[in-house]
Design an enzyme around this catalytic site. Structure first.
Site, PDB file in Angstrom:
ATOM      1  N   LYS A 293       0.764  -1.066  -0.075  1.00 30.80           N
ATOM      2  CA  LYS A 293       0.081  -0.057   0.037  1.00 30.80           C
ATOM      3  C   LYS A 293       0.925   1.079   0.089  1.00 30.80           C
ATOM      4  O   LYS A 293       1.849   1.513   0.714  1.00 30.80           O
ATOM      5  CB  LYS A 293      -0.815   0.021   1.298  1.00 30.80           C
TER       6      LYS A 293
ATOM      7  N   LYS B  72      -2.293  -1.416  -3.956  1.00 27.26           N
ATOM      8  CA  LYS B  72      -3.025  -0.318  -3.876  1.00 27.26           C
ATOM      9  C   LYS B  72      -2.321   0.898  -3.876  1.00 27.26           C
ATOM     10  O   LYS B  72      -1.175   0.968  -3.293  1.00 27.26           O
ATOM     11  CB  LYS B  72      -3.857  -0.332  -2.510  1.00 27.26           C
TER      12      LYS B  72
HETATM   13  C1  PBG Z   1      -6.916   3.690   5.146  1.00 28.29           C
HETATM   14  C2  PBG Z   1      -7.391   3.608   3.886  1.00 28.29           C
HETATM   15  C3  PBG Z   1      -7.230   4.375   2.774  1.00 28.29           C
HETATM   16  C4  PBG Z   1      -8.050   3.747   1.708  1.00 28.29           C
HETATM   17  C5  PBG Z   1      -8.688   2.634   2.081  1.00 28.29           C
HETATM   18  N1  PBG Z   1      -8.188   2.612   3.365  1.00 28.29           N
HETATM   19  C6  PBG Z   1      -6.705   5.616   2.578  1.00 28.29           C
HETATM   20  C7  PBG Z   1      -5.577   5.958   3.275  1.00 28.29           C
HETATM   21  O1  PBG Z   1      -4.475   5.515   3.535  1.00 28.29           O
HETATM   22  O2  PBG Z   1      -5.801   7.256   4.076  1.00 28.29           O
HETATM   23  C8  PBG Z   1      -8.137   4.517   0.253  1.00 28.29           C
HETATM   24  C9  PBG Z   1      -9.018   4.016  -0.867  1.00 28.29           C
HETATM   25  C10 PBG Z   1      -9.545   4.765  -1.740  1.00 28.29           C
HETATM   26  O3  PBG Z   1      -8.749   5.798  -2.149  1.00 28.29           O
HETATM   27  O4  PBG Z   1     -10.543   4.319  -2.569  1.00 28.29           O
HETATM   28  N2  PBG Z   1      -6.980   2.619   6.063  1.00 28.29           N
END
Ligand code: PBG
Length: 338
Positions: free
Chosen positions: A208, A263
């Site tokens: 991520k 991601k």
């Molecule tokens: C954080 C989380 C994020 C997303 C899913 N879970 C964003 C972040 O790290 O602030 C993003 C998903 C998206 O942008 O569609 N636990």
């Protein structure tokens, strides 16, 4: 190899004409490597407190936050289109947010209650629940902070474990830690085993990235205002790095992950592809909120064909090696495909 291919085509033309297998729609279908079905598409869904509520999300056109009763109705529609899995995210009111995000493991919290009701009504639907503290903390980070504002790793893991166990107890099929703390898969896997949740699956957000594509999501779960100008770079990965993603996946697999997530998706196809080739395991990809918004915004300009563009984009993510894709387009694409 290259030389061999070159010689083959040279010698064989016109015996070999690549265009033969592109000459009709049916023949193209017969030789297709990659397909896209509603089964590969997971709809992220946002849940709020209350009854009979459906809220528009300004940053994500076409996506809504639902109270659980309305969520159930929406799920029914999606299932009739062939969707078999959803990923749940809560937006709780600010009064429940704390420094340590302890609402995250409330056995009767919004998400726990939601998982129970969804699984009761739709036992065959695969429910993926997010393990991370950002919707629950007053500061919007995915972990607890020390005095200097640094995100503490092991102290966060202890809370994530409680959160994961509360989801498993509620009946979640797949628990998805999206926080990027070190060692959390091991802590959660051990906890699940100790509590006899032998079949609860762990989908680790292994790769991520600290990405600029998350803005609309943070608005949707209400962590954007809590986060302010802060970023998540001390735990999410630097987008310049690739081998680090392979190390993260390797660690998570050893710690007990069943599936790994990459991601965002489209700007990270190389990461998906490398992981798939190196580990031969199921890889999911998250086509995130910013990616969705970019296409939606472009679609307002009539010179692109939204439907064709989205199907091409999602097929590319599958071709790179993703078994399934979390995408805000899931329902719409399921409709297009039917
Ligand atoms: C954080 C989380 C994020 C997303 C899913 N879970 C964003 C972040 O790290 O602030 C993003 C998903 C998206 O942008 O569609 N636990």
């Amino acid at each position: 190899m290259k030389r061999q291919m070159k010689n083959l085509s040279k010698q064989n033309f016109p015996k070999l004409r690549m265009r033969r297998l592109r000459s009709s729609d049916s023949i193209r279908k017969l030789v297709m490597d990659t397909s896209l079905s509603p089964h590969n598409l997971i709809q992220p869904m946002f849940v709020i407190e209350g009854k009979n509520k459906t809220e528009k999300i300004n940053s994500l056109p076409g996506i809504y936050r639902y109270s659980v009763d309305n969520l159930l109705k929406e799920i029914k529609k999606m299932m009739s289109l062939g969707i078999i899995a959803i990923a749940l995210f809560p937006k709780i009111s600010n009064k429940f947010k704390t420094e340590d995000g302890s609402e995250a493991f409330n056995e009767n919290g919004l998400i726990q209650d939601c998982i129970k009701r969804v699984k009761y009504k739709f036992p065959n639907l695969v429910v993926i629940s997010d393990v991370a503290l950002d919707p629950f903390t007053s500061h919007g980070q995915d972990g607890v902070l020390d005095k200097t504002g640094y995100i503490l790793n092991d102290a966060t893991n202890a809370i994530l474990l409680k959160q994961a166990l509360s989801h498993a107890a509620a009946g979640s099929d797949i628990i998805a830690p999206s926080d990027m703390m070190d060692g959390r898969i091991k802590v959660i896997r051990n906890g699940l085993e100790r509590n006899r949740f032998f079949n609860t699956k762990l989908l680790s957000y292994s790769a991520k990235y600290a990405s600029n594509y998350y803005g609309p999501f943070r608005d949707a779960v209400g962590s954007a205002s809590s986060l302010g100008k802060a970023d998540k770079k001390t735990y999410q990965m630097d987008y310049s790095n690739k081998t680090e993603a392979l190390r993260e996946v390797d660690l998570d697999l050893r710690e007990g992950a069943d599936i790994v997530m990459v991601k965002p998706a489209l700007p990270y196809l190389d990461i998906i592809s490398s992981i798939k080739e190196s580990f031969k395991i199921p890889v999911f990809a998250y086509h995130v909120s910013g990616e969705y918004l970019m296409i939606k915004a472009a679609a307002r300009n009539k010179t692109i064909n939204e439907k064709a563009l989205v199907i091409e984009t999602l097929t590319s993510i599958r071709r790179a090696g993703a078994s399934s894709i979390l995408t805000y387009y899931a329902k719409e694409v399921a409709k297009w495909l039917s």
